[in-house]
Design a protein around this motif. Structure first.
Motif, PDB file in Angstrom:
ATOM      1  N   THR A  12       0.843  -1.189   0.000  1.00  0.00           N
ATOM      2  CA  THR A  12       0.000   0.000   0.000  1.00  0.00           C
ATOM      3  C   THR A  12       0.883   1.245   0.000  1.00  0.00           C
ATOM      4  O   THR A  12       1.967   1.250   0.612  1.00  0.00           O
ATOM      5  CB  THR A  12      -0.939   0.035   1.214  1.00  0.00           C
ATOM      6  N   ALA A  13       0.426   2.261  -0.680  1.00  0.00           N
ATOM      7  CA  ALA A  13       1.144   3.531  -0.721  1.00  0.00           C
ATOM      8  C   ALA A  13       0.150   4.647  -0.440  1.00  0.00           C
ATOM      9  O   ALA A  13      -0.956   4.644  -0.989  1.00  0.00           O
ATOM     10  CB  ALA A  13       1.821   3.734  -2.064  1.00  0.00           C
ATOM     11  N   SER A  14       0.533   5.576   0.383  1.00  0.00           N
ATOM     12  CA  SER A  14      -0.352   6.665   0.760  1.00  0.00           C
ATOM     13  C   SER A  14       0.397   7.985   0.719  1.00  0.00           C
ATOM     14  O   SER A  14       1.617   8.024   0.618  1.00  0.00           O
ATOM     15  CB  SER A  14      -0.916   6.412   2.166  1.00  0.00           C
ATOM     16  N   GLY A  15      -0.369   9.045   0.763  1.00  0.00           N
ATOM     17  CA  GLY A  15       0.235  10.378   0.795  1.00  0.00           C
ATOM     18  C   GLY A  15       0.102  11.157  -0.492  1.00  0.00           C
ATOM     19  O   GLY A  15       0.411  12.357  -0.526  1.00  0.00           O
ATOM     20  N   THR A  51      -1.669  10.698  -4.939  1.00  0.00           N
ATOM     21  CA  THR A  51      -2.561   9.956  -5.813  1.00  0.00           C
ATOM     22  C   THR A  51      -1.863   8.705  -6.340  1.00  0.00           C
ATOM     23  O   THR A  51      -0.954   8.776  -7.162  1.00  0.00           O
ATOM     24  CB  THR A  51      -3.031  10.831  -6.974  1.00  0.00           C
ATOM     25  N   PHE A  52      -2.332   7.563  -5.874  1.00  0.00           N
ATOM     26  CA  PHE A  52      -1.662   6.281  -6.147  1.00  0.00           C
ATOM     27  C   PHE A  52      -1.513   6.014  -7.648  1.00  0.00           C
ATOM     28  O   PHE A  52      -0.467   5.558  -8.108  1.00  0.00           O
ATOM     29  CB  PHE A  52      -2.473   5.174  -5.476  1.00  0.00           C
ATOM     30  N   SER A  53      -2.560   6.289  -8.407  1.00  0.00           N
ATOM     31  CA  SER A  53      -2.580   5.924  -9.821  1.00  0.00           C
ATOM     32  C   SER A  53      -1.612   6.742 -10.675  1.00  0.00           C
ATOM     33  O   SER A  53      -1.371   6.412 -11.832  1.00  0.00           O
ATOM     34  CB  SER A  53      -3.996   6.064 -10.386  1.00  0.00           C
ATOM     35  N   TRP A  90       1.158   2.403 -15.120  1.00  0.00           N
ATOM     36  CA  TRP A  90       0.002   3.056 -14.569  1.00  0.00           C
ATOM     37  C   TRP A  90      -1.266   2.220 -14.733  1.00  0.00           C
ATOM     38  O   TRP A  90      -2.260   2.443 -14.048  1.00  0.00           O
ATOM     39  CB  TRP A  90      -0.188   4.410 -15.257  1.00  0.00           C
ATOM     40  N   GLU A  91      -1.198   1.252 -15.621  1.00  0.00           N
ATOM     41  CA  GLU A  91      -2.315   0.348 -15.840  1.00  0.00           C
ATOM     42  C   GLU A  91      -1.836  -1.094 -15.713  1.00  0.00           C
ATOM     43  O   GLU A  91      -0.655  -1.382 -15.861  1.00  0.00           O
ATOM     44  CB  GLU A  91      -2.916   0.550 -17.245  1.00  0.00           C
ATOM     45  N   ASN A  92      -2.748  -2.015 -15.488  1.00  0.00           N
ATOM     46  CA  ASN A  92      -2.368  -3.410 -15.222  1.00  0.00           C
ATOM     47  C   ASN A  92      -1.738  -4.120 -16.407  1.00  0.00           C
ATOM     48  O   ASN A  92      -1.081  -5.141 -16.228  1.00  0.00           O
ATOM     49  CB  ASN A  92      -3.587  -4.195 -14.737  1.00  0.00           C
ATOM     50  N   TRP A  93      -1.909  -3.598 -17.608  1.00  0.00           N
ATOM     51  CA  TRP A  93      -1.325  -4.301 -18.749  1.00  0.00           C
ATOM     52  C   TRP A  93       0.128  -3.937 -18.989  1.00  0.00           C
ATOM     53  O   TRP A  93       0.811  -4.543 -19.799  1.00  0.00           O
ATOM     54  CB  TRP A  93      -2.150  -4.021 -20.002  1.00  0.00           C
ATOM     55  N   GLU A  94       0.634  -2.937 -18.293  1.00  0.00           N
ATOM     56  CA  GLU A  94       2.013  -2.499 -18.475  1.00  0.00           C
ATOM     57  C   GLU A  94       2.894  -3.162 -17.424  1.00  0.00           C
ATOM     58  O   GLU A  94       3.172  -2.599 -16.384  1.00  0.00           O
ATOM     59  CB  GLU A  94       2.097  -0.988 -18.318  1.00  0.00           C
ATOM     60  N   THR A  95       3.311  -4.393 -17.687  1.00  0.00           N
ATOM     61  CA  THR A  95       4.099  -5.136 -16.711  1.00  0.00           C
ATOM     62  C   THR A  95       5.417  -5.610 -17.295  1.00  0.00           C
ATOM     63  O   THR A  95       5.566  -5.745 -18.506  1.00  0.00           O
ATOM     64  CB  THR A  95       3.320  -6.347 -16.183  1.00  0.00           C
ATOM     65  N   ASP A  96       6.346  -5.878 -16.419  1.00  0.00           N
ATOM     66  CA  ASP A  96       7.669  -6.363 -16.801  1.00  0.00           C
ATOM     67  C   ASP A  96       8.146  -7.304 -15.708  1.00  0.00           C
ATOM     68  O   ASP A  96       7.961  -7.021 -14.520  1.00  0.00           O
ATOM     69  CB  ASP A  96       8.637  -5.194 -16.960  1.00  0.00           C
ATOM     70  N   TYR A  97       8.749  -8.412 -16.120  1.00  0.00           N
ATOM     71  CA  TYR A  97       9.207  -9.412 -15.168  1.00  0.00           C
ATOM     72  C   TYR A  97      10.649  -9.806 -15.475  1.00  0.00           C
ATOM     73  O   TYR A  97      11.061  -9.889 -16.640  1.00  0.00           O
ATOM     74  CB  TYR A  97       8.353 -10.676 -15.240  1.00  0.00           C
ATOM     75  N   ASP A 129      -4.410  -2.272  -7.857  1.00  0.00           N
ATOM     76  CA  ASP A 129      -5.793  -1.846  -7.715  1.00  0.00           C
ATOM     77  C   ASP A 129      -5.744  -0.379  -7.298  1.00  0.00           C
ATOM     78  O   ASP A 129      -5.542  -0.068  -6.113  1.00  0.00           O
ATOM     79  CB  ASP A 129      -6.508  -2.705  -6.669  1.00  0.00           C
ATOM     80  N   ASN A 130      -5.908   0.492  -8.254  1.00  0.00           N
ATOM     81  CA  ASN A 130      -5.768   1.914  -7.971  1.00  0.00           C
ATOM     82  C   ASN A 130      -6.850   2.420  -7.016  1.00  0.00           C
ATOM     83  O   ASN A 130      -6.628   3.380  -6.275  1.00  0.00           O
ATOM     84  CB  ASN A 130      -5.784   2.708  -9.271  1.00  0.00           C
TER      85      ASN A 130
END
Length: 127
Positions: A23-26, A28-30, A53-60, A73-74
């Motif tokens: 979790t990140a706070s403080g 705007t998470f998105s 910024w969106e779930n389809w932009e991933t790297d492993y 989950d924004n």
């Protein structure tokens, strides 16, 4: 003030699954990309997975492809790392990082100073 916090680590057996949360706070998470890194005893911190910024932009990183899934989950200000078929080599402290600036993508080459880090959560895979 930005606060980043991981949870969900634990002791599991080889082949088990575990889901880490961050979790990140403080702010705007998105607006910010995020990533997971890990560090085993005596080793350097290494990139595990990153998400845009969106779930389809991933790297492993190669050694987790097909086993780990990063998502966010924004609405809940939370990022996840679903880890399946865990191996003893996955034993490490897992860290969540949120990019410091909007538009900055957290990648495997991002220096530590480019993000806000959590304190880590320990994952131990052992029979």
């Amino acid at each position: 003030q930005v606060r980043v916090e991981e949870s969900g680590g634990g002791l599991v057996q080889p082949g088990d699954s575990l889901r880490l949360s961050c979790t990140a706070s403080g702010r705007t998470f998105s607006d910010y990309t995020m990533a997971w890194f890990r560090q085993a005893p005596g080793e350097e911190r290494q990139f595990v997975a990153g998400i845009g910024w969106e779930n389809w932009e991933t790297d492993y990183v190669d050694f987790v492809k097909g086993r780990f899934t990063i998502s966010r989950d924004n609405a809940q200000n939370t990022m996840y790392l679903q880890m399946n078929n865990l191996e003893p080599a996955d034993t490490a402290e897992y860290f969540c990082v949120q990019a410091k600036y909007p538009g900055l993508r957290m990648t495997r080459t991002s220096p530590p100073s480019s993000g806000y880090w959590g304190q880590g959560t320990q994952v131990t895979v052992s029979s």
